[in-house]
Scaffold this motif. Structure first.
Motif, PDB file in Angstrom:
ATOM      1  N   PRO A 140      10.333  -2.838  -2.638  1.00 40.60           N
ATOM      2  CA  PRO A 140      10.620  -2.144  -1.393  1.00 40.60           C
ATOM      3  C   PRO A 140      10.500  -0.627  -1.630  1.00 40.60           C
ATOM      4  O   PRO A 140      10.314  -0.165  -2.748  1.00 40.60           O
ATOM      5  CB  PRO A 140      12.048  -2.550  -1.076  1.00 40.60           C
ATOM      6  N   CYS A 141      10.634   0.167  -0.592  1.00 39.03           N
ATOM      7  CA  CYS A 141      10.580   1.641  -0.742  1.00 39.03           C
ATOM      8  C   CYS A 141      11.755   2.121  -1.594  1.00 39.03           C
ATOM      9  O   CYS A 141      12.876   1.596  -1.497  1.00 39.03           O
ATOM     10  CB  CYS A 141      10.630   2.316   0.637  1.00 39.03           C
ATOM     11  N   GLN A 142      11.495   3.127  -2.414  1.00 41.02           N
ATOM     12  CA  GLN A 142      12.546   3.691  -3.285  1.00 41.02           C
ATOM     13  C   GLN A 142      13.193   4.904  -2.603  1.00 41.02           C
ATOM     14  O   GLN A 142      12.525   5.699  -1.939  1.00 41.02           O
ATOM     15  CB  GLN A 142      11.939   4.125  -4.615  1.00 41.02           C
ATOM     16  N   ARG A 143      14.493   5.049  -2.813  1.00 44.35           N
ATOM     17  CA  ARG A 143      15.228   6.171  -2.219  1.00 44.35           C
ATOM     18  C   ARG A 143      14.935   7.451  -3.012  1.00 44.35           C
ATOM     19  O   ARG A 143      14.795   7.455  -4.230  1.00 44.35           O
ATOM     20  CB  ARG A 143      16.747   5.930  -2.252  1.00 44.35           C
ATOM     21  N   SER A 201      12.730   7.897   1.685  1.00 37.26           N
ATOM     22  CA  SER A 201      12.278   6.930   0.693  1.00 37.26           C
ATOM     23  C   SER A 201      10.761   7.048   0.579  1.00 37.26           C
ATOM     24  O   SER A 201      10.109   7.662   1.417  1.00 37.26           O
ATOM     25  CB  SER A 201      12.688   5.513   1.103  1.00 37.26           C
ATOM     26  N   TYR A 202      10.219   6.320  -0.421  1.00 36.46           N
ATOM     27  CA  TYR A 202       8.794   6.413  -0.671  1.00 36.46           C
ATOM     28  C   TYR A 202       8.358   5.223  -1.488  1.00 36.46           C
ATOM     29  O   TYR A 202       9.183   4.550  -2.112  1.00 36.46           O
ATOM     30  CB  TYR A 202       8.464   7.723  -1.420  1.00 36.46           C
ATOM     31  N   THR A 240       0.861  -1.170   0.000  1.00 33.67           N
ATOM     32  CA  THR A 240       0.000   0.000   0.000  1.00 33.67           C
ATOM     33  C   THR A 240       0.902   1.226   0.000  1.00 33.67           C
ATOM     34  O   THR A 240       2.108   1.138   0.285  1.00 33.67           O
ATOM     35  CB  THR A 240      -0.906   0.010   1.233  1.00 33.67           C
ATOM     36  N   ALA A 241       0.367   2.396  -0.331  1.00 39.47           N
ATOM     37  CA  ALA A 241       1.189   3.619  -0.437  1.00 39.47           C
ATOM     38  C   ALA A 241       1.864   3.900   0.899  1.00 39.47           C
ATOM     39  O   ALA A 241       1.231   3.870   1.958  1.00 39.47           O
ATOM     40  CB  ALA A 241       0.329   4.811  -0.866  1.00 39.47           C
ATOM     41  N   GLY A 242       3.160   4.162   0.823  1.00 33.66           N
ATOM     42  CA  GLY A 242       3.936   4.518   2.015  1.00 33.66           C
ATOM     43  C   GLY A 242       4.615   3.333   2.657  1.00 33.66           C
ATOM     44  O   GLY A 242       5.299   3.503   3.677  1.00 33.66           O
ATOM     45  N   PHE A 243       4.435   2.098   2.073  1.00 36.22           N
ATOM     46  CA  PHE A 243       5.071   0.894   2.608  1.00 36.22           C
ATOM     47  C   PHE A 243       5.896   0.236   1.520  1.00 36.22           C
ATOM     48  O   PHE A 243       5.596   0.360   0.333  1.00 36.22           O
ATOM     49  CB  PHE A 243       4.026  -0.088   3.122  1.00 36.22           C
ATOM     50  N   GLY A 244       6.866  -0.562   1.999  1.00 35.82           N
ATOM     51  CA  GLY A 244       7.650  -1.357   1.076  1.00 35.82           C
ATOM     52  C   GLY A 244       7.572  -2.819   1.484  1.00 35.82           C
ATOM     53  O   GLY A 244       7.474  -3.139   2.669  1.00 35.82           O
ATOM     54  N   ARG A 245       7.581  -3.736   0.520  1.00 38.92           N
ATOM     55  CA  ARG A 245       7.403  -5.182   0.815  1.00 38.92           C
ATOM     56  C   ARG A 245       8.746  -5.835   0.992  1.00 38.92           C
ATOM     57  O   ARG A 245       9.682  -5.566   0.241  1.00 38.92           O
ATOM     58  CB  ARG A 245       6.615  -5.847  -0.309  1.00 38.92           C
ATOM     59  N   LEU A 246       8.744  -6.800   2.009  1.00 40.11           N
ATOM     60  CA  LEU A 246       9.935  -7.597   2.265  1.00 40.11           C
ATOM     61  C   LEU A 246       9.541  -9.071   2.157  1.00 40.11           C
ATOM     62  O   LEU A 246       8.514  -9.487   2.704  1.00 40.11           O
ATOM     63  CB  LEU A 246      10.493  -7.307   3.660  1.00 40.11           C
ATOM     64  N   GLY A 260       9.100  12.837   6.691  1.00 41.16           N
ATOM     65  CA  GLY A 260       8.960  11.796   7.720  1.00 41.16           C
ATOM     66  C   GLY A 260       8.854  10.442   7.056  1.00 41.16           C
ATOM     67  O   GLY A 260       9.152  10.282   5.861  1.00 41.16           O
ATOM     68  N   GLU A 261       8.408   9.336   7.830  1.00 39.79           N
ATOM     69  CA  GLU A 261       8.228   8.001   7.273  1.00 39.79           C
ATOM     70  C   GLU A 261       6.932   7.957   6.474  1.00 39.79           C
ATOM     71  O   GLU A 261       6.039   8.781   6.648  1.00 39.79           O
ATOM     72  CB  GLU A 261       8.190   6.964   8.394  1.00 39.79           C
ATOM     73  N   GLY A 262       6.859   6.904   5.630  1.00 37.91           N
ATOM     74  CA  GLY A 262       5.613   6.645   4.929  1.00 37.91           C
ATOM     75  C   GLY A 262       5.354   7.549   3.755  1.00 37.91           C
ATOM     76  O   GLY A 262       4.189   7.795   3.392  1.00 37.91           O
TER      77      GLY A 262
END
Length: 717
Positions: free
Chosen positions: A90-93, A81-82, A55-61, A102-104
């Motif tokens: 995963p989140c992109q730098r 990242s985003y 979902t927006a603001g998360f990255g998958r592991l 901030g996060e997310g």
């Protein structure tokens, strides 16, 4: 046998329903399962957790468990990242130098430049020195420090970092209310001319205005303001300097904000001489243009300025009475005093090209030349050019050499003086009245010492240095002039009356000339003769006077033997007359007897001859007695009949008495032995007449050589 739902479905009310969106259905009797936090399926019928996307603001592991099973998880995107969601990534730098607030972060748009940086070409770049950003931003540039301030390093994140003054400024601290950000101050403190106190007042006014706008300050903080270095000071480095350095040696700056000592210059009209402690104004006669350290430039030798501190060449002027000279090789300009036969303008001139000394006109000179005394100042007018000796002004104002007949001693603004009447000069340019001599054709004559024209027949070449009065010179004998006032011997070019021919010789006997030409003398009429030098036909006399009478005249003589017979003339009276030639006084002819006799004059040396006794017979011209022909006769011989003895009278009176008497034919005179003066009285003057004689015809002869007018006189005359 019991039926189980296939993966992607779940049992619901005895049936296998398709797995709903956002859920995972593993099949069998297992109920739908939620994806891990931050993951979700994006379509129905998801069969495994591997289909759980971000979902927006998360990255998958994705990890493996110890049992070798895949473990799908999600975590919020860390700052910087985003992830936009809907993917297995995963989140992109964020781009280089960028971060997120901030996060997310859900989008690349959430990537911003951190405080102290700015966005540039998709990256975050550090704020250069002299700029800052106080927070996250997507600004294309950092905020510059207020004018004149800079930062110590790159990447400044607050306006308070702007505390170093740039070169040309100094730092001033300003207290601001806590609720007024430094960014609210103007970028520049209004520039106010020196002194520094005025600059400080300007900065304080800015702070006070900010405080008034804020209301309750609730405390203050320090902000830094840059103030331009006042005129006459400089600041040459970035520093926390609280003041500027004064220019050395009295130099100053052209405007506020000088950033180095090299901008400390001498203004126009001021110079700093080598070794001098302080600047000084350009001396009179020099100037300096512009702001620089150059020395003043001399206007040129002799050129001046109105005062010290001249700022341009056009302040230089040529003093009155001076003129410009420009060296043809060096092109150096200078002014020279207008002396030695030159003059300049009467007032100062700022024309440094054409203001020249003007030469005096020909024939004039300035006082220094004429007197030999050096001039103390330049001449400022053409009137300084005084005429030289021998020169003077004309009515038109020009200067010319004195014409012939005038003179000038020079040194005065006046015309040449005319010589006295009938005086002139030998040439143009006379310098004194002593050079005025009598004009040609004139000479000083008479008791009054005044010039008079030379009479006709004389000439004068005029005066000279030795004889300014001149003298009249008589023309050579026989010559005369056309008019009076002849000027040279060449004017003696015609014959005088009584002279004729090219050489103007005296007219011979029996001729005459009126003069006025070089024609030959004219002959008297038939039967006439004249004395030498006769100047008119009226001086021609009848040779045989009896030709004018209609009666027979006889001159009685006391001694008949004095008559001499002339047989050759017996034939006729004309033949008898022909025998009365040279030396014959008269003849007589008797027509009846055919007898001719002549009476001869007595010659010197003959018995009874006396040079003091003679007879004079009338000589006629046009019926009037004009002259007398004189002959010597013996003192004892009487001729004619005595009319009157007028005794002792002058010869002129004696002849006048005879001429007035119609009866008088001749006179007998005797000179006075005791006198040699022609005006003296005669011893004797006897008037005599002829007489009628029926037998004899007598006639005397007028011989020109015996005429009184030809010079025949008795010794007393």
């Amino acid at each position: 046998m019991t039926c189980a739902c296939s993966s992607g479905r779940f049992a619901s009310d005895g049936a296998c329903s398709i797995c709903t969106k956002g859920m995972v259905c593993l099949g069998g009797n297992a109920p739908p399962s939620s994806c891990p936090t931050g993951l979700a399926t994006v379509m129905t019928g998801a069969r495994s957790f591997e289909q759980c996307l971000t979902t927006a603001g998360f990255g998958r592991l994705v990890n493996k468990t110890a049992a070798g099973q895949l473990l799908v998880q999600a975590q919020p995107c860390q700052a910087g990242s985003y992830n936009a969601g809907g993917n297995s990534s995963p989140c992109q730098r964020c781009g280089s130098g960028l971060t997120t607030a901030g996060e997310g972060a859900k989008s690349a748009r959430d990537c911003v430049a951190p405080a102290g940086s700015y966005m540039g070409g998709g990256s975050g770049l550090r704020c250069p020195r002299g700029t800052y950003t106080p927070a996250f931003n997507d600004a294309p540039a950092c905020t510059p420090c207020r004018n004149g301030l800079t930062t110590a390093n790159e990447g400044s994140s607050a306006s308070s970092a702007c505390r170093l003054a740039k070169a040309g400024f100094y730092v001033m601290e300003v207290q601001l209310p806590n609720n007024i950000a430094g960014e609210q101050l103007p970028a520049e403190v209004p520039g106010v001319p020196e002194p520094n106190g005025v600059q400080a007042a300007a900065a304080a006014a800015v702070a006070a205005a900010a405080a008034a706008a804020a209301g309750d300050a609730n405390g203050t903080y320090t902000e830094y303001v840059a103030v331009p270095c006042p005129v006459g000071t400089y600041q040459d480095k970035e520093s926390e300097a609280s003041s500027c350095t004064s220019c050395p040696n009295g130099l100053t700056t052209r405007e506020p904000g000088a950033d180095g000592v090299v901008l400390c210059l001498a203004p126009p009209g001021v110079q700093l001489l080598p070794g001098a402690e302080n600047v000084s104004d350009c001396p009179v006669g020099s100037y300096k243009e512009g702001w620089n350290l150059n020395p003043c430039i001399s206007c040129g030798e002799g050129l001046l300025t109105e005062s010290t501190g001249a700022v341009a060449l056009d302040a230089c002027f040529v003093p009155a009475g001076w003129g410009i000279e420009i060296d043809t090789i060096t092109k150096v300009r200078s002014a020279v005093m207008c002396v030695l036969n030159t003059y300049g303008q009467s007032s100062a001139s700022y024309d440094l090209l054409t203001t020249r000394c003007i030469p005096c006109p020909e024939g004039t000179a300035t006082a220094d030349i004429q007197s030999g005394v050096t001039a103390a100042a330049g001449y400022t007018s053409s009137q300084a050019c005084m005429p030289l000796p021998g020169w003077g002004y004309t009515a038109a104002g020009a200067v010319e050499k004195c014409m012939v007949g005038s003179w000038s001693a020079g040194g005065q603004q006046r015309v040449c003086r005319a010589c006295a009447a009938m005086y002139t000069t030998a040439a143009e340019g006379a310098v004194s009245s002593n050079e005025c001599w009598v004009e040609a054709g004139w000479a000083v004559q008479g008791s009054r010492g005044l010039p008079q024209p030379c009479s006709q027949g004389s000439f004068s070449v005029g005066g000279s240095a030795g004889a300014p009065g001149g003298s009249c010179t008589t023309c050579p004998e026989g010559f005369t002039t056309q008019e009076p006032a002849a000027e040279s011997a060449d004017d003696c070019n015609i014959c005088s009356p009584g002279y004729g021919g090219a050489q103007c010789q005296p007219c011979s006997y029996g001729t005459y000339s009126f003069g006025g030409s070089t024609d030959a003398c004219r002959n008297c009429g038939a039967g006439q003769t004249s004395a030498r030098g006769a100047d008119s036909s009226s001086q021609c006399v009848v040779v045989w006077p009896q030709d004018r009478d209609s009666y027979t005249m006889h001159v009685h003589i006391s001694d008949e033997s004095a008559w001499a017979d002339s047989a050759a003339g017996d034939a006729t009276e004309q033949a008898c007359r022909a025998q009365c030639g040279a030396g014959c006084i008269m003849y007589r002819y008797n027509a009846g007897d055919k007898k001719c006799q002549v009476l001869l004059e007595l010659t010197a040396g003959s018995p009874g001859f006396s040079s003091r006794a003679a007879v004079g017979l009338k000589a006629f011209s046009g019926g009037a007695v004009l002259d007398y022909a004189f002959y010597y006769v013996p003192a004892s011989l009487d001729l004619g009949v005595q009319i009157k003895d007028v005794r002792k009278v002058t010869m002129a009176d004696c002849l006048k008495a005879c001429s007035r008497s119609e009866a008088c034919v001749l006179v007998r005179v005797a000179g006075n032995a005791s006198s040699s003066s022609s005006s003296s009285s005669l011893d004797s003057c006897v008037l005599l007449s002829g007489q009628l004689d029926a037998d004899w015809v007598t006639s005397y002869q007028v011989t020109p050589q015996r005429l009184l007018s030809d010079g025949f006189v008795v010794d007393t005359l």
